[in-house]
Design a protein around this motif. Structure first.
Motif, PDB file in Angstrom:
ATOM      1  N   SER A  97       0.830  -1.206   0.000  1.00  0.00           N
ATOM      2  CA  SER A  97       0.000   0.000   0.000  1.00  0.00           C
ATOM      3  C   SER A  97       0.865   1.257   0.000  1.00  0.00           C
ATOM      4  N   TYR A  98       1.931   1.241   0.758  1.00  0.00           N
ATOM      5  CA  TYR A  98       2.849   2.380   0.779  1.00  0.00           C
ATOM      6  C   TYR A  98       3.498   2.573  -0.587  1.00  0.00           C
TER       7      TYR A  98
ATOM      8  N   SER B 172       0.991   3.830  -3.391  1.00  0.00           N
ATOM      9  CA  SER B 172       0.388   5.142  -3.122  1.00  0.00           C
ATOM     10  C   SER B 172       1.398   6.278  -3.228  1.00  0.00           C
TER      11      SER B 172
ATOM     12  N   GLY C 119      -1.006  11.589  -0.731  1.00  0.00           N
ATOM     13  CA  GLY C 119      -1.166  11.489   0.715  1.00  0.00           C
ATOM     14  C   GLY C 119      -0.039  12.166   1.471  1.00  0.00           C
TER      15      GLY C 119
ATOM     16  N   ARG D 111       1.671   8.536   5.908  1.00  0.00           N
ATOM     17  CA  ARG D 111       1.924   7.311   5.149  1.00  0.00           C
ATOM     18  C   ARG D 111       3.032   6.484   5.801  1.00  0.00           C
TER      19      ARG D 111
ATOM     20  N   THR E 169       2.469   2.880   8.057  1.00  0.00           N
ATOM     21  CA  THR E 169       3.159   1.718   7.489  1.00  0.00           C
ATOM     22  C   THR E 169       4.114   1.097   8.501  1.00  0.00           C
TER      23      THR E 169
ATOM     24  N   GLN F  92      -4.659   1.112   4.583  1.00  0.00           N
ATOM     25  CA  GLN F  92      -4.624   1.423   3.154  1.00  0.00           C
ATOM     26  C   GLN F  92      -5.088   2.850   2.893  1.00  0.00           C
TER      27      GLN F  92
ATOM     28  N   GLN G 164      -2.834   6.060   3.448  1.00  0.00           N
ATOM     29  CA  GLN G 164      -1.831   6.398   2.437  1.00  0.00           C
ATOM     30  C   GLN G 164      -2.290   7.551   1.545  1.00  0.00           C
ATOM     31  N   TYR G 165      -3.584   7.874   1.548  1.00  0.00           N
ATOM     32  CA  TYR G 165      -4.126   8.866   0.625  1.00  0.00           C
ATOM     33  C   TYR G 165      -4.719  10.085   1.328  1.00  0.00           C
TER      34      TYR G 165
END
Length: 270
Positions: free
Chosen positions: A55-56, A59, A64, A69, A73, A135, A138-139
């Protein structure tokens, strides 16, 4: 919503699902080769770690906030690797777990394919669902706020409960003098499940890190809710206590010790 990209988040879920599936399928192959399905418990923490890393990575151009982020993570990786390492060490040299043996004895057909459907793939789906806040974080574009920092504090409380509770139980079991006795010391005297309570705090803490954006929080609250249900009414507390119900002294232990939330021990009867 400060420009949260729902389209990028949706695509990221696909990457998270692929990561969770890969971990579960590799673990399944190893389990079949060894003839021991208990190693899927190790994959639980590893799958969350894989989801956080993927996900990191996917993205990177999602807009994000960089600090959020990296924070979410790292916290997920630390939790996942600690849990996987603990379970691996606990099960080293042991045969099949009695829970999986009982389940596979009821398999309608091929035991391994039944395990794949009902354990590995199901856990992969649960990993993707529970990790939705990780998830989504991240945004989230805005900077970290007070609620996110409160989430970090709650995450730390949870990790301490898990790590200390697991360590206390391991030391208790390693002492031959405690053979046949119930662990009711340390954190285990305040709650019958300090490790499950720790998991509960960790995932609600990670959820709070996305709560700086209330719309995103509302869209991902299913993650910690599902984890809470699993810990309290699913494969966690309820299943374990059913297994321990007939052990000598367990009724007395439950009478004086909180079932989940840490509380001072109640006075012994008499």
């Amino acid at each position: 919503m400060n420009g949260f990209s729902w389209a990028a988040f949706g695509q990221g879920i696909g990457g998270a699902a692929a990561a969770a599936l890969a971990v579960m399928l590799v673990t399944f192959a190893v389990a079949v080769a060894k003839g021991v399905h208990r190693i899927v418990d190790i994959a639980w923490g590893l799958a969350f770690t894989a989801v956080a890393v993927v996900s990191y990575a996917v993205s990177a151009d999602g807009g994000g906030d960089g600090a959020r982020r990296l924070l979410v993570t790292v916290l997920t990786i630390v939790w996942g690797l600690r849990l996987a390492g603990h379970i691996a060490a606990r099960g080293w040299g042991h045969g099949e777990d009695a829970r999986y043996e009982a389940m596979l004895d009821k398999a309608p057909g091929n035991r391994n394919l039944y395990a794949l459907r009902t354990v590995y793939l199901l856990q992969g789906v649960l990993v993707v669902l529970v990790s939705l806040p990780v998830q989504a974080a991240q945004y989230v574009t805005g900077p970290l706020g007070p609620v996110a920092y409160a989430g970090c504090a709650l995450w730390l409380v949870g990790l301490v409960f898990e790590a200390v509770g697991d360590r206390q139980l391991a030391r208790f079991k390693a002492d031959p003098a405690n053979r046949g006795r119930l662990m009711d010391q340390g954190l285990w005297g305040w709650t019958r499940h300090p490790n499950y309570f720790g998991d509960f705090c960790v995932w609600w803490g990670l959820f709070l890190i996305v709560c700086d954006d209330p719309v995103v929080a509302a869209a991902t609250v299913a993650g910690p809710l599902v984890m809470s249900l699993l810990l309290i009414n699913g494969s966690g507390k309820r299943l374990l206590e059913r297994h321990m119900a007939n052990r000598p002294g367990f009724a007395e232990y439950t009478a004086r010790t909180s079932g989940f939330l840490p509380l001072p021990p109640r006075k012994r009867a008499g």
